[in-house]
Design a protein around this motif. Structure first.
Motif, PDB file in Angstrom:
ATOM      1  N   GLY A  14       0.821  -1.201   0.000  1.00  0.00           N
ATOM      2  CA  GLY A  14       0.000   0.000   0.000  1.00  0.00           C
ATOM      3  C   GLY A  14       0.855   1.250   0.000  1.00  0.00           C
ATOM      4  O   GLY A  14       1.918   1.306   0.630  1.00  0.00           O
ATOM      5  N   GLY A  15       0.412   2.264  -0.722  1.00  0.00           N
ATOM      6  CA  GLY A  15       1.171   3.507  -0.788  1.00  0.00           C
ATOM      7  C   GLY A  15       1.247   4.204   0.563  1.00  0.00           C
ATOM      8  O   GLY A  15       0.300   4.164   1.351  1.00  0.00           O
ATOM      9  N   VAL A  16       2.396   4.820   0.833  1.00  0.00           N
ATOM     10  CA  VAL A  16       2.601   5.620   2.040  1.00  0.00           C
ATOM     11  C   VAL A  16       2.843   7.053   1.579  1.00  0.00           C
ATOM     12  O   VAL A  16       3.883   7.348   0.973  1.00  0.00           O
ATOM     13  CB  VAL A  16       3.799   5.104   2.865  1.00  0.00           C
ATOM     14  CG1 VAL A  16       4.021   5.990   4.086  1.00  0.00           C
ATOM     15  CG2 VAL A  16       3.582   3.652   3.280  1.00  0.00           C
ATOM     16  N   ASP A  17       1.870   7.922   1.811  1.00  0.00           N
ATOM     17  CA  ASP A  17       1.975   9.315   1.362  1.00  0.00           C
ATOM     18  C   ASP A  17       2.313  10.193   2.561  1.00  0.00           C
ATOM     19  O   ASP A  17       1.468  10.440   3.422  1.00  0.00           O
ATOM     20  CB  ASP A  17       0.655   9.761   0.724  1.00  0.00           C
ATOM     21  CG  ASP A  17       0.805  11.064  -0.057  1.00  0.00           C
ATOM     22  OD1 ASP A  17       1.741  11.834   0.246  1.00  0.00           O
ATOM     23  OD2 ASP A  17      -0.020  11.318  -0.960  1.00  0.00           O
ATOM     24  N   PRO A  18       3.553  10.697   2.629  1.00  0.00           N
ATOM     25  CA  PRO A  18       4.006  11.360   3.849  1.00  0.00           C
ATOM     26  C   PRO A  18       3.841  12.879   3.865  1.00  0.00           C
ATOM     27  O   PRO A  18       4.491  13.544   4.671  1.00  0.00           O
ATOM     28  CB  PRO A  18       5.487  10.981   3.881  1.00  0.00           C
ATOM     29  CG  PRO A  18       5.877  10.987   2.429  1.00  0.00           C
ATOM     30  CD  PRO A  18       4.667  10.480   1.682  1.00  0.00           C
ATOM     31  N   HIS A  19       2.972  13.417   3.006  1.00  0.00           N
ATOM     32  CA  HIS A  19       2.856  14.884   2.954  1.00  0.00           C
ATOM     33  C   HIS A  19       1.478  15.254   2.417  1.00  0.00           C
ATOM     34  O   HIS A  19       1.279  15.380   1.207  1.00  0.00           O
ATOM     35  CB  HIS A  19       3.962  15.442   2.060  1.00  0.00           C
ATOM     36  CG  HIS A  19       4.013  16.939   2.008  1.00  0.00           C
ATOM     37  ND1 HIS A  19       5.073  17.618   1.433  1.00  0.00           N
ATOM     38  CD2 HIS A  19       3.162  17.898   2.430  1.00  0.00           C
ATOM     39  CE1 HIS A  19       4.858  18.924   1.509  1.00  0.00           C
ATOM     40  NE2 HIS A  19       3.689  19.111   2.107  1.00  0.00           N
ATOM     41  N   CYS A  20       0.515  15.426   3.338  1.00  0.00           N
ATOM     42  CA  CYS A  20      -0.858  15.728   2.942  1.00  0.00           C
ATOM     43  C   CYS A  20      -1.482  16.715   3.926  1.00  0.00           C
ATOM     44  O   CYS A  20      -1.324  16.574   5.138  1.00  0.00           O
ATOM     45  CB  CYS A  20      -1.715  14.458   2.935  1.00  0.00           C
ATOM     46  SG  CYS A  20      -1.097  13.175   1.863  1.00  0.00           S
ATOM     47  N   PHE A  46       9.519   2.319  -8.174  1.00  0.00           N
ATOM     48  CA  PHE A  46       8.170   2.806  -7.885  1.00  0.00           C
ATOM     49  C   PHE A  46       7.767   2.455  -6.459  1.00  0.00           C
ATOM     50  O   PHE A  46       7.287   3.312  -5.692  1.00  0.00           O
ATOM     51  CB  PHE A  46       7.172   2.212  -8.877  1.00  0.00           C
ATOM     52  CG  PHE A  46       5.736   2.320  -8.434  1.00  0.00           C
ATOM     53  CD1 PHE A  46       5.076   3.535  -8.475  1.00  0.00           C
ATOM     54  CD2 PHE A  46       5.062   1.200  -7.954  1.00  0.00           C
ATOM     55  CE1 PHE A  46       3.756   3.646  -8.044  1.00  0.00           C
ATOM     56  CE2 PHE A  46       3.743   1.298  -7.526  1.00  0.00           C
ATOM     57  CZ  PHE A  46       3.091   2.524  -7.569  1.00  0.00           C
ATOM     58  N   VAL A  47       7.959   1.200  -6.084  1.00  0.00           N
ATOM     59  CA  VAL A  47       7.602   0.775  -4.733  1.00  0.00           C
ATOM     60  C   VAL A  47       8.457   1.487  -3.696  1.00  0.00           C
ATOM     61  O   VAL A  47       7.965   1.949  -2.658  1.00  0.00           O
ATOM     62  CB  VAL A  47       7.732  -0.752  -4.608  1.00  0.00           C
ATOM     63  CG1 VAL A  47       7.549  -1.197  -3.156  1.00  0.00           C
ATOM     64  CG2 VAL A  47       6.713  -1.450  -5.502  1.00  0.00           C
ATOM     65  N   ALA A  48       9.752   1.603  -3.973  1.00  0.00           N
ATOM     66  CA  ALA A  48      10.650   2.253  -3.015  1.00  0.00           C
ATOM     67  C   ALA A  48      10.247   3.699  -2.749  1.00  0.00           C
ATOM     68  O   ALA A  48      10.139   4.130  -1.592  1.00  0.00           O
ATOM     69  CB  ALA A  48      12.087   2.190  -3.531  1.00  0.00           C
ATOM     70  N   LEU A  49      10.015   4.453  -3.814  1.00  0.00           N
ATOM     71  CA  LEU A  49       9.790   5.896  -3.670  1.00  0.00           C
ATOM     72  C   LEU A  49       8.420   6.235  -3.101  1.00  0.00           C
ATOM     73  O   LEU A  49       8.245   7.297  -2.501  1.00  0.00           O
ATOM     74  CB  LEU A  49       9.951   6.577  -5.034  1.00  0.00           C
ATOM     75  CG  LEU A  49      11.361   6.557  -5.631  1.00  0.00           C
ATOM     76  CD1 LEU A  49      11.323   7.035  -7.073  1.00  0.00           C
ATOM     77  CD2 LEU A  49      12.314   7.407  -4.809  1.00  0.00           C
ATOM     78  N   THR A  50       7.446   5.357  -3.296  1.00  0.00           N
ATOM     79  CA  THR A  50       6.078   5.688  -2.886  1.00  0.00           C
ATOM     80  C   THR A  50       5.588   4.890  -1.687  1.00  0.00           C
ATOM     81  O   THR A  50       4.497   5.169  -1.181  1.00  0.00           O
ATOM     82  CB  THR A  50       5.090   5.463  -4.052  1.00  0.00           C
ATOM     83  OG1 THR A  50       5.081   4.072  -4.405  1.00  0.00           O
ATOM     84  CG2 THR A  50       5.473   6.300  -5.265  1.00  0.00           C
ATOM     85  N   ALA A  51       6.387   3.928  -1.221  1.00  0.00           N
ATOM     86  CA  ALA A  51       5.931   3.112  -0.089  1.00  0.00           C
ATOM     87  C   ALA A  51       7.073   2.759   0.861  1.00  0.00           C
ATOM     88  O   ALA A  51       7.058   3.148   2.031  1.00  0.00           O
ATOM     89  CB  ALA A  51       5.258   1.831  -0.593  1.00  0.00           C
ATOM     90  N   THR A  52       8.090   2.037   0.366  1.00  0.00           N
ATOM     91  CA  THR A  52       9.101   1.484   1.261  1.00  0.00           C
ATOM     92  C   THR A  52       9.943   2.560   1.938  1.00  0.00           C
ATOM     93  O   THR A  52      10.125   2.551   3.162  1.00  0.00           O
ATOM     94  CB  THR A  52      10.009   0.516   0.494  1.00  0.00           C
ATOM     95  OG1 THR A  52       9.200  -0.444  -0.194  1.00  0.00           O
ATOM     96  CG2 THR A  52      10.950  -0.202   1.440  1.00  0.00           C
TER      97      THR A  52
END
Length: 472
Positions: A54-60, A367-373
């Motif tokens: 699942g995506g982890v969005d750290p700036h909202c 993609f996975v690294a930058l948006t989740a991991t």
């Protein structure tokens, strides 16, 4: 052995590799990965689908009052619904201190809002807008110790801190084990540019781009890197938009400075030309810093490849295009009177999947690294952002062949317009799973307000483990 859920036959992508496997889930966590795992209460056929964390969005920005005094368009209920529809299962928003308000009061206020409405897991950055309030240091240390391990400060707007105040915050954060996030633009440069443009009668949304010169970002980023280096305090530079700012970050990291940085999809996929629309229409895309040039886009992608930038966040900042938001000061308002920001929570994952997985830019693992991991690791979400036994079963199933063209108002937030109208993406999230429970399936939202959990985070050191790597 019986499991709660088995997802069979999917193509799994993690930050470290790709493989075909079944995934078994028990009590909200990944219990096993492999073949012929046994029986489960529920079985999902993922044949032909891609599975990512699942995506982890750290700036909202969610349910937050802006510097102009406007409440943004999304509640925690609408924002986290939108996130789930786009394949994001964890989010970090802001607990924004008002002028004169104790930081502890701000944190309690936002925690209560999220508890009522959030349908995905979440944490907060503590915004320090007034460093002069009583008990700031005591509140800050207590909140950090309780698990709020990231702060945010500004160098601009009417809540910008001076160098001495910033150094004070950095020293406290270092000692207490927190990461300081920074909106870095030089306020004096911006003010001079804005005043000059207004004196020349240049008031349209396109003039907003010129009102926040690239030099404002470059200077402030360089200065914040030096302050972080001097204080030996880890910092995250938010929403990097220029070639030169990325270069300053690379140089600082080469010196050993504890500096990390992010960029956003609107800097990777849009240029300032998008603001040049008839009338005030361009206000829909106004954000700060503004979009830049194609040269900057290429430089940002290169910085992501090199590991100079570690994350891609949405900087979701939702305002409706009406009198409650962008047009609160009228349909002919000059650019300084227009709220900055646009929706992105639902868009970030599909846009990046299309660019990186389908079109191959940096590749699926990146993609996975930058948006989740990497956001999960850097911000202390210990059980998020990866697919491995013991991790939370936060998973997204993608149909890699599905093609979608965004419409005018087809997002699931409360904004009323889509800043990516007309953009076509290939690859589409068809199921979002949070801790083993499906919260979106085939375009139907199944989440429930208040079921998202707050994530307390451990202390970070002055030099967190190197998690960046290069995505070549």
């Amino acid at each position: 052995m019986g499991y709660d859920l088995i997802i069979r036959g999917g193509h799994v992508i993690t930050a470290s590799g790709q493989f075909h496997a079944d995934i078994a889930v028990s009590q909200g966590r990944i219990a096993a990965i492999g073949q012929t795992l046994g029986d489960a209460i529920d079985v999902v056929d993922a044949g032909g689908l891609i599975i990512t964390p699942g995506g982890v969005d750290p700036h909202c920005h969610i349910e937050q009052v802006s510097g102009m005094g406007l409440m943004n368009a999304d509640t925690f209920e609408t924002a986290t619904r939108s996130a789930a529809m786009g394949g994001t299962t964890s989010v970090i928003s802001f607990a924004a201190q008002a002028k004169g308000q104790r930081l502890s009061e701000a944190a309690a206020d936002y925690a209560a809002r999220a508890k009522r409405g959030a349908a995905i897991d979440h944490a907060f950055h503590l915004i320090i807008a007034d460093a002069t309030v009583p008990n700031l240091e005591a509140d800050l240390r207590e909140l950090i110790a309780a698990g709020h391990r990231s702060l945010k400060i500004f160098t601009t707007y009417n809540i910008g801190l001076g160098n001495a105040e910033i150094l004070r915050v950095l020293h406290i954060a270092r000692e207490a084990g927190a990461l300081t996030c920074i909106h870095a633009e030089n306020d004096a440069i911006i003010a001079a540019a804005r005043d000059r443009l207004l004196s020349e009668g240049r008031t349209r949304p396109i003039d907003h781009a010129a009102s926040r010169p690239r030099s404002a970002e470059i200077e402030a980023v360089a200065r914040m890197c030096r302050l972080a280096e001097d204080a030996r305090a880890p910092v995250m530079i938010f929403h990097v938009s220029t070639t030169e700012a990325a270069a300053e970050i690379r140089a600082a990291r080469a010196r050993g400075a504890p500096v990390w940085a992010e960029t956003c999809p609107h800097y990777l996929f849009q240029t300032e030309d998008i603001l040049d629309k008839p009338g005030i229409e361009g206000a829909k895309w106004m954000c700060s810093p503004p979009q830049r040039t194609t040269r900057d886009q290429d430089a940002l992608w290169h910085a992501l490849a090199l590991g100079d930038l570690q994350l891609v966040s949405s900087d979701h900042a939702p305002y409706r295009f009406d009198e409650t938001g962008k047009l609160s000061n009228g349909a002919d308002a000059p650019f300084p009177a227009i709220a900055n920001g646009m929706p992105g929570l639902e868009l970030r994952q599909p846009l990046m999947f299309d660019a990186m997985v389908k079109k191959g830019r940096l590749g699926p693992e990146a993609f996975v690294a930058l948006t989740a991991t990497l956001p999960a690791r850097l911000y202390g979400f210990a059980r998020k952002g990866d697919i491995a036994p013991g991790m939370d079963a936060d998973l997204v199933l993608w149909d890699p062949g599905r093609e979608v063209t965004y419409g005018a108002n087809d997002l699931h937030d409360n904004v009323g317009y889509n800043p990516c109208e007309g953009v076509t993406v290939r690859g589409w999230p068809v199921r979002t799973i949070l801790r083993g429970r499906t919260i979106m399936q085939d375009g139907t939202y199944l989440g429930e307000p208040g079921t998202g959990a707050w994530i307390p985070r451990p202390a970070i050191g002055t030099r967190p483990a190197d998690i960046t790597g290069a995505h070549t």
